[in-house]
Every structure is written in structure tokens, then in C-alpha cells.
Design an enzyme around this catalytic site. Structure first.
Site, short mmCIF file in Angstrom:
data_model
loop_
_atom_site.label_atom_id
_atom_site.label_comp_id
_atom_site.label_asym_id
_atom_site.label_seq_id
_atom_site.Cartn_x
_atom_site.Cartn_y
_atom_site.Cartn_z
N ALA A 77 0.86 -1.25 -0.02
CA ALA A 77 0.07 -0.16 -0.05
C ALA A 77 0.96 1.26 -0.10
CB ALA A 77 -0.72 0.01 1.24
N GLY A 81 1.09 -5.15 0.73
CA GLY A 81 -0.10 -5.41 0.14
C GLY A 81 0.18 -5.98 -1.38
N GLU A 108 0.05 -9.39 -0.99
CA GLU A 108 -1.32 -9.77 -0.48
C GLU A 108 -2.27 -9.84 -1.86
OE1 GLU A 108 -1.64 -6.72 2.41
OE2 GLU A 108 -1.85 -8.32 4.03
N GLU A 114 5.38 -5.05 7.12
CA GLU A 114 4.73 -4.20 7.62
C GLU A 114 4.90 -3.82 9.06
OE1 GLU A 114 3.43 -6.79 6.00
OE2 GLU A 114 1.54 -5.99 4.66
N1 DAK Z 1 4.68 3.29 -0.50
C1 DAK Z 1 5.15 4.50 -1.32
N2 DAK Z 1 6.28 4.75 -1.61
C2 DAK Z 1 6.90 3.45 -1.83
C3 DAK Z 1 6.63 2.31 -1.49
C4 DAK Z 1 5.43 2.21 -0.71
N3 DAK Z 1 5.08 1.21 -0.12
N4 DAK Z 1 7.57 1.51 -1.58
C5 DAK Z 1 8.62 2.12 -2.34
N5 DAK Z 1 8.22 3.38 -2.54
C6 DAK Z 1 9.02 4.56 -3.18
C7 DAK Z 1 9.94 4.90 -2.33
O1 DAK Z 1 9.68 5.78 -1.28
C8 DAK Z 1 11.04 5.53 -3.33
O2 DAK Z 1 10.31 6.84 -3.88
P1 DAK Z 1 11.27 7.98 -4.28
O3 DAK Z 1 12.18 8.01 -2.67
O4 DAK Z 1 12.32 7.56 -5.14
O5 DAK Z 1 10.45 9.20 -4.19
C9 DAK Z 1 10.86 4.58 -4.59
O6 DAK Z 1 9.59 3.97 -4.46
C10 DAK Z 1 11.78 3.52 -4.85
O7 DAK Z 1 11.88 2.77 -3.56
P2 DAK Z 1 13.27 2.57 -2.74
O8 DAK Z 1 14.33 3.50 -3.01
O9 DAK Z 1 12.95 2.28 -1.46
O10 DAK Z 1 13.57 1.24 -3.49
P3 DAK Z 1 14.79 0.08 -2.97
O11 DAK Z 1 14.67 -0.86 -4.34
O12 DAK Z 1 15.76 0.82 -2.15
O13 DAK Z 1 13.88 -0.73 -2.00
C11 DAK Z 1 11.85 -1.70 -1.09
C12 DAK Z 1 12.73 -1.43 -2.36
C13 DAK Z 1 10.54 -2.62 -1.70
C14 DAK Z 1 12.41 -2.83 -0.05
C15 DAK Z 1 11.35 -0.73 -0.51
O14 DAK Z 1 10.85 0.36 -1.04
C16 DAK Z 1 10.39 -0.88 0.83
O15 DAK Z 1 10.90 -1.16 1.77
N6 DAK Z 1 9.17 -0.20 0.49
C17 DAK Z 1 8.00 -0.43 1.66
C18 DAK Z 1 7.72 -1.80 1.39
C19 DAK Z 1 6.49 -1.86 2.73
O16 DAK Z 1 6.81 -1.78 3.82
N7 DAK Z 1 5.33 -2.13 2.00
C20 DAK Z 1 4.04 -2.53 3.15
C21 DAK Z 1 3.43 -1.38 3.13
S1 DAK Z 1 2.01 -1.65 4.36
C22 DAK Z 1 -5.54 -3.06 3.62
C23 DAK Z 1 -5.16 -3.21 2.51
C24 DAK Z 1 -3.75 -3.27 2.37
C25 DAK Z 1 -2.74 -3.00 3.38
C26 DAK Z 1 -3.35 -3.00 4.66
C27 DAK Z 1 -4.79 -3.06 4.94
N8 DAK Z 1 -6.98 -3.08 4.31
C28 DAK Z 1 -7.99 -3.68 3.06
C29 DAK Z 1 -7.35 -2.95 5.16
C30 DAK Z 1 -1.40 -2.80 2.98
C31 DAK Z 1 -0.64 -2.45 3.83
C32 DAK Z 1 0.98 -2.28 3.25
O17 DAK Z 1 1.19 -2.68 2.10
#
Ligand code: DAK
Length: 259
Positions: free
Chosen positions: A65, A109, A112, A132
Site C-alpha cells: 500500500a 499489500g 497480498e 509491515e
Molecule cells: N509506498 C510508497 N512509496 C513507496 C513504497 C510504498 N509502499 N515502496 C517504495 N516506494 C517508493 C520509495 O519511497 C521511493 O520513492 P522516492 O524516494 O524515489 O521518491 C521509490 O518507491 C523507490 O523505492 P526505494 O528507493 O525504497 O527502492 P529500493 O529498491 O531501495 O527498496 C523496497 C525496495 C521494496 C525494499 C522498499 O521500497 C520498501 O521497503 N518499500 C516499502 C515496503 C513496505 O513496507 N510495504 C508494506 C506497506 S503497508 C488493507 C489493505 C492493504 C494493506 C493494509 C490494509 N486493508 C484492506 C485494510 C497494505 C499495507 C501495506 O502494504
């Protein structure tokens, strides 16, 4: 079909949806989910489509997300507005068969949504995870449930508690993905697989999906009874007559319920 955050194409009888927010590793923003819902509605209502493939880019299927979009939400807001629930289950509710073709990151997500598809084909570059916990929350779109059913308690616990990512090979061994494919051939192979499904008798394909999904919702006895009733009901379909007759006559079947 033109959208801001996804690309939609039709290849033969397969709908190909490509998540397309490269600047954010396909983070699943509200806009993207809304576009995805509209695209799936359209592909589901198109009789020429017998299977849907969902993919991302070489670098990321989807990084979860959109954290930048959700970071400022408060608890009362998330509850009152049922935050990011709207549309998120649409993939799981597809009636036509769905394949996730995953290259690069499928985390949070993203993992998921991939698990909501009927099966996952993984590029050798794929990495799956539920990280997460590292941003102070837990899986919220079925990750703790679907991952556990797919790979068992030990691996699901470790992944959700540590945020560790699982590479394609381990994901195949653990049962999360059906096959690993060289990254350069991933989409082509997914489309080929999708086309082979689209050429099956449509009711049988849709019933198979219902039967297997029922295994996660019911007891063994009830599931087997459900399966048997579906099997029997297909003897009322022209494609059963054609399929069995073609086998006996040693020719290719000409099914009615496919376009
Ligand atoms: N959101 C927003 N931007 C993101 C992002 C994300 N999830 N993931 C990456 N980006 C952006 C980064 O901020 C960066 O942007 P700039 O800084 O260039 O502006 C760009 O994408 C490239 O990312 P990185 O520089 O971080 O790239 P790397 O190769 O170094 O790292 C990575 C890749 C995937 C390991 C890293 O980006 C990362 O850790 N991303 C976050 C992963 C994460 O924590 N995902 C979980 C998010 S929580 C629900 C439905 C859905 C959900 C919950 C409830 N309901 C129906 C109730 C879901 C929740 C989630 O997914």
C-alpha cells in the site's frame, strides 16, 4: 481502457493488467486500486476473456500500500472510513481465473494482492514479504491468513515477525508459487498459461476455482460433497458431452463455452 496507474491489454482470450507506477515501485495507491477494480469489472464482463493475468514491472510487482498516502491517517479515521478496504478484495472476488505474474518485489499489500490471485507464477527475480511490522503495523489485506495457509505457520510467523523476504526458489519450495520462470519469459509464459485456461470449457474452469477455494472455507466432508455436486452438475453441460465424445473419437474437442 486507459488508466493513470495501470495498463490493460488483451492478448487472445487473456486480459493482461500491468501495474504501472514505476516511480513508487507500483505502490498500491487509492487511485491504483480504483483503476484496478474498474479494469477487472470490465474484463470480467467481457465474454471473450477467459483468464486474467496481473503483473507489474521487472523491479516490482508492487511494494505494498502507498505508505506516503496512508501515513497521516488516525485510528478513528481509518475505522470510520474503513480505510483502504474499498476495492482491495476485488481481485479475490474475480469469478474468472486469475494469475499473478510476479517479478521483483511483491511485499506487503503487493504480496497480498498476488495471493488473492488463483496462483502465482514467479520470475527468478521475485521477492515476497510481509514487512509491515517494520513500519509499525501488521498485514492488513489478508497476508497473515493467506500466507499462513500457503506456506504454514513457521515460515509465515518468521516472515511477518521479522519482515524477511523470501526469494522465488524458496517460495516455490514452500508452496507460495506454482512455478519459477526466467524473468525475461515471465509475462509470455503467464499469457500462454492464461490462454490454455481460457480455452477450457468456461463453466468447468470457473467451477474448479470455486471448488479449490472452498477447501479453505469448509470441512473436508463438506468440501468433498460440494465437489461431487459440481462434478455431477457438469453432466448437464454441452461441453461434457463434447469433451467426452471427442476423447472417444480421438479428436480435438470443440467447446461451446469459450470464445
Ligand atoms: N509506498 C510508497 N512509496 C513507496 C513504497 C510504498 N509502499 N515502496 C517504495 N516506494 C517508493 C520509495 O519511497 C521511493 O520513492 P522516492 O524516494 O524515489 O521518491 C521509490 O518507491 C523507490 O523505492 P526505494 O528507493 O525504497 O527502492 P529500493 O529498491 O531501495 O527498496 C523496497 C525496495 C521494496 C525494499 C522498499 O521500497 C520498501 O521497503 N518499500 C516499502 C515496503 C513496505 O513496507 N510495504 C508494506 C506497506 S503497508 C488493507 C489493505 C492493504 C494493506 C493494509 C490494509 N486493508 C484492506 C485494510 C497494505 C499495507 C501495506 O502494504
Amino acid at each position: 481502457m486507459i488508466f493513470d496507474t495501470i495498463l490493460v491489454q488483451v492478448h487472445g482470450n487473456v486480459g493482461l493488467v500491468t501495474l504501472n507506477r514505476p516511480e513508487a515501485l507500483n505502490a498500491l495507491s487509492k487511485q491504483l486500486i480504483s483503476d484496478l477494480v474498474k479494469a477487472l469489472d470490465k474484463l470480467e464482463s467481457d465474454d471473450s476473456i477467459g483468464c486474467i493475468v496481473l503483473t507489474g514491472s521487472e523491479k516490482a510487482f508492487a511494494a505494498g500500500a502507498d505508505i506516503k498516502e496512508m501515513q497521516s491517517q488516525s485510528y478513528p479515521e481509518t475505522f470510520v472510513h474503513d480505510f483502504i478496504t474499498d476495492g482491495w478484495e476485488r481481485v479475490a472476488h474475480c469469478r474468472k481465473p486469475t494469475i499473478a505474474a510476479v517479478a521483483g518485489f511483491a511485499v506487503g499489500g503487493g504480496c497480498e494482492i498476488a495471493m488473492m490471485c488463483d496462483f502465482i507464477l514467479a520470475a527468478d527475480s521475485a521477492k515476497f514479504g510481509q514487512p509491515e511490522i517494520k513500519i509499525g503495523v501488521t498485514p492488513g489485506a489478508g497476508g497473515s491468513q493467506r500466507l499462513t495457509r500457503a506456506i504454514g505457520k513457521a515460515k509465515a510467523m518468521e516472515m511477518c515477525l521479522t519482515g524477511r523476504m523470501m526469494a522465488a526458489e524458496e517460495a516455490e519450495q514452500a508452496g507460495l508459487v506454482s512455478r519459477v520462470i526466467a524473468a525475461e519469459n515471465l509475462v509470455e509464459e503467464a499469457l500462454k498459461t492464461g490462454q490454455s485456461i481460457a480455452e477450457m470449457p468456461r463453466p468447468a474452469a470457473m467451477f474448479v476455482k470455486e471448488q479449490i477455494n472452498r477447501a479453505f472455507e469448509t470441512s473436508l466432508g463438506e468440501g468433498i460433497l460440494y465437489e461431487r455436486r459440481i462434478f455431477q452438475s457438469l453432466f448437464g453441460s454441452p461441453d461434457q458431452i463434447e469433451g467426452m465424445r471427442a476423447f472417444v473419437e480421438k479428436r480435438k474437442p470443440d467447446f461451446q463455452f469459450k470464445k
